[in-house]
Design a protein around this motif. Structure first.
Motif, PDB file in Angstrom:
ATOM      1  N   ALA A  28      -6.779  -5.346   3.883  1.00 23.96           N
ATOM      2  CA  ALA A  28      -6.320  -4.340   4.612  1.00 23.96           C
ATOM      3  C   ALA A  28      -7.500  -3.463   5.498  1.00 23.96           C
ATOM      4  O   ALA A  28      -7.457  -3.202   6.607  1.00 23.96           O
ATOM      5  N   ALA A  29      -8.295  -3.095   4.466  1.00 27.31           N
ATOM      6  CA  ALA A  29      -9.670  -2.314   5.145  1.00 27.31           C
ATOM      7  C   ALA A  29     -10.261  -2.947   6.076  1.00 27.31           C
ATOM      8  O   ALA A  29     -10.755  -2.333   6.881  1.00 27.31           O
ATOM      9  N   VAL A  30     -10.538  -4.462   5.726  1.00 26.20           N
ATOM     10  CA  VAL A  30     -11.334  -5.063   6.689  1.00 26.20           C
ATOM     11  C   VAL A  30     -10.622  -5.169   8.064  1.00 26.20           C
ATOM     12  O   VAL A  30     -11.084  -4.914   9.523  1.00 26.20           O
ATOM     13  N   TYR A  34     -12.058  -3.401  11.642  1.00 25.70           N
ATOM     14  CA  TYR A  34     -12.028  -4.540  12.716  1.00 25.70           C
ATOM     15  C   TYR A  34     -11.258  -3.918  14.114  1.00 25.70           C
ATOM     16  O   TYR A  34     -11.685  -4.036  15.185  1.00 25.70           O
ATOM     17  N   LEU A  35     -10.015  -3.256  13.810  1.00 29.61           N
ATOM     18  CA  LEU A  35      -9.447  -2.583  14.905  1.00 29.61           C
ATOM     19  C   LEU A  35     -10.093  -1.533  15.366  1.00 29.61           C
ATOM     20  O   LEU A  35     -10.092  -1.355  16.392  1.00 29.61           O
ATOM     21  N   ASP A  47      -4.281   2.928  12.392  1.00 33.95           N
ATOM     22  CA  ASP A  47      -3.677   3.596  10.815  1.00 33.95           C
ATOM     23  C   ASP A  47      -2.622   3.227  10.337  1.00 33.95           C
ATOM     24  O   ASP A  47      -2.255   3.016   9.253  1.00 33.95           O
ATOM     25  N   GLN A  48      -1.583   2.881  11.191  1.00 31.55           N
ATOM     26  CA  GLN A  48      -0.217   2.301  10.956  1.00 31.55           C
ATOM     27  C   GLN A  48      -0.300   0.858  10.403  1.00 31.55           C
ATOM     28  O   GLN A  48       0.410   0.558   9.453  1.00 31.55           O
ATOM     29  N   ILE A  49      -1.175   0.311  11.139  1.00 32.11           N
ATOM     30  CA  ILE A  49      -1.333  -1.424  10.488  1.00 32.11           C
ATOM     31  C   ILE A  49      -1.962  -1.195   9.182  1.00 32.11           C
ATOM     32  O   ILE A  49      -1.600  -1.933   8.649  1.00 32.11           O
ATOM     33  N   LEU A  50      -3.058  -0.272   8.949  1.00 32.47           N
ATOM     34  CA  LEU A  50      -3.419  -0.071   7.643  1.00 32.47           C
ATOM     35  C   LEU A  50      -2.511   0.136   6.559  1.00 32.47           C
ATOM     36  O   LEU A  50      -2.349  -0.708   5.581  1.00 32.47           O
ATOM     37  N   ASN A  51      -1.766   0.870   7.003  1.00 25.79           N
ATOM     38  CA  ASN A  51      -0.377   1.540   6.118  1.00 25.79           C
ATOM     39  C   ASN A  51       0.255   0.074   5.494  1.00 25.79           C
ATOM     40  O   ASN A  51       0.747  -0.090   4.744  1.00 25.79           O
ATOM     41  N   PHE A  52       0.824  -0.587   6.770  1.00 23.12           N
ATOM     42  CA  PHE A  52       1.577  -1.863   6.721  1.00 23.12           C
ATOM     43  C   PHE A  52       0.779  -2.907   5.828  1.00 23.12           C
ATOM     44  O   PHE A  52       1.620  -3.558   4.983  1.00 23.12           O
ATOM     45  N   ALA A  53      -0.340  -3.145   6.055  1.00 22.29           N
ATOM     46  CA  ALA A  53      -1.019  -4.134   5.479  1.00 22.29           C
ATOM     47  C   ALA A  53      -1.338  -3.821   3.791  1.00 22.29           C
ATOM     48  O   ALA A  53      -1.081  -4.644   2.983  1.00 22.29           O
ATOM     49  N   LEU A  54      -1.374  -2.346   3.590  1.00 26.70           N
ATOM     50  CA  LEU A  54      -1.366  -1.859   2.358  1.00 26.70           C
ATOM     51  C   LEU A  54      -0.133  -2.162   1.508  1.00 26.70           C
ATOM     52  O   LEU A  54       0.039  -2.631   0.321  1.00 26.70           O
ATOM     53  N   ASP A  56       1.938  -4.562   2.313  1.00 30.03           N
ATOM     54  CA  ASP A  56       1.988  -5.717   2.154  1.00 30.03           C
ATOM     55  C   ASP A  56       1.409  -6.314   0.851  1.00 30.03           C
ATOM     56  O   ASP A  56       1.493  -7.380   0.559  1.00 30.03           O
ATOM     57  N   SER A  57       0.125  -5.671   0.751  1.00 31.59           N
ATOM     58  CA  SER A  57      -0.731  -5.959  -0.310  1.00 31.59           C
ATOM     59  C   SER A  57      -0.154  -5.677  -1.728  1.00 31.59           C
ATOM     60  O   SER A  57      -0.977  -5.477  -2.886  1.00 31.59           O
ATOM     61  N   LYS A  58       0.797  -4.843  -1.544  1.00 35.10           N
ATOM     62  CA  LYS A  58       1.611  -4.317  -2.910  1.00 35.10           C
ATOM     63  C   LYS A  58       0.556  -2.975  -3.620  1.00 35.10           C
ATOM     64  O   LYS A  58       0.485  -2.934  -4.543  1.00 35.10           O
ATOM     65  N   VAL A  59      -0.024  -2.471  -2.842  1.00 38.15           N
ATOM     66  CA  VAL A  59      -0.453  -1.063  -2.830  1.00 38.15           C
ATOM     67  C   VAL A  59       0.179  -0.016  -3.198  1.00 38.15           C
ATOM     68  O   VAL A  59       1.075   0.369  -2.363  1.00 38.15           O
ATOM     69  N   ASN A  60      -0.076   0.802  -4.230  1.00 40.08           N
ATOM     70  CA  ASN A  60       1.146   1.786  -4.721  1.00 40.08           C
ATOM     71  C   ASN A  60       0.907   2.915  -3.584  1.00 40.08           C
ATOM     72  O   ASN A  60      -0.050   3.067  -3.163  1.00 40.08           O
ATOM     73  N   GLY A  61       1.941   3.564  -3.530  1.00 38.86           N
ATOM     74  CA  GLY A  61       2.080   4.761  -2.513  1.00 38.86           C
ATOM     75  C   GLY A  61       0.803   5.946  -2.906  1.00 38.86           C
ATOM     76  O   GLY A  61       0.526   6.470  -1.904  1.00 38.86           O
ATOM     77  N   VAL A  62       0.501   5.966  -4.240  1.00 34.83           N
ATOM     78  CA  VAL A  62      -0.340   7.109  -4.522  1.00 34.83           C
ATOM     79  C   VAL A  62      -1.716   6.693  -3.772  1.00 34.83           C
ATOM     80  O   VAL A  62      -2.346   7.351  -3.432  1.00 34.83           O
ATOM     81  N   THR A  63      -1.998   5.400  -3.926  1.00 28.85           N
ATOM     82  CA  THR A  63      -3.504   4.779  -3.594  1.00 28.85           C
ATOM     83  C   THR A  63      -3.458   4.693  -2.053  1.00 28.85           C
ATOM     84  O   THR A  63      -4.277   5.168  -1.422  1.00 28.85           O
ATOM     85  N   ARG A  64      -2.470   4.332  -1.521  1.00 33.43           N
ATOM     86  CA  ARG A  64      -2.236   4.456  -0.171  1.00 33.43           C
ATOM     87  C   ARG A  64      -2.545   5.652   0.798  1.00 33.43           C
ATOM     88  O   ARG A  64      -3.215   5.987   1.364  1.00 33.43           O
TER      89      ARG A  64
END
Length: 64
Positions: A28-30, A34-35, A47-54, A56-64
């Motif tokens: 998600a960071a890459v 790139y964007l 930033d919204q796309i990053l959040n969606f990708a996070l 999708d990658s099952k990154v928990n809300g605290v880490t996001r």
């Protein structure tokens, strides 16, 4: 593409014990970097796309 450089997650080294830069959120960071690099989307959209990708990658809300 040639010339593109990512710093992955920009996590300060002091926090690497808890949050590794190449963790489950690296893909998600890459995409986010790139964007920003291409400026093909606004910062807000990137930033919204990053959040969606996070999510999708099952990154928990605290880490996001």
């Amino acid at each position: 593409p040639e010339g593109f450089v990512t710093d992955l997650t920009s996590i300060p080294r002091v926090f690497w014990q808890v949050l590794r830069p190449e963790g489950r959120y690296a893909y998600a960071a890459v995409v986010h970097d790139y964007l920003y690099w291409t400026q093909s989307r606004s910062r807000e959209e990137a930033d919204q796309i990053l959040n969606f990708a996070l999510e999708d990658s099952k990154v928990n809300g605290v880490t996001r």
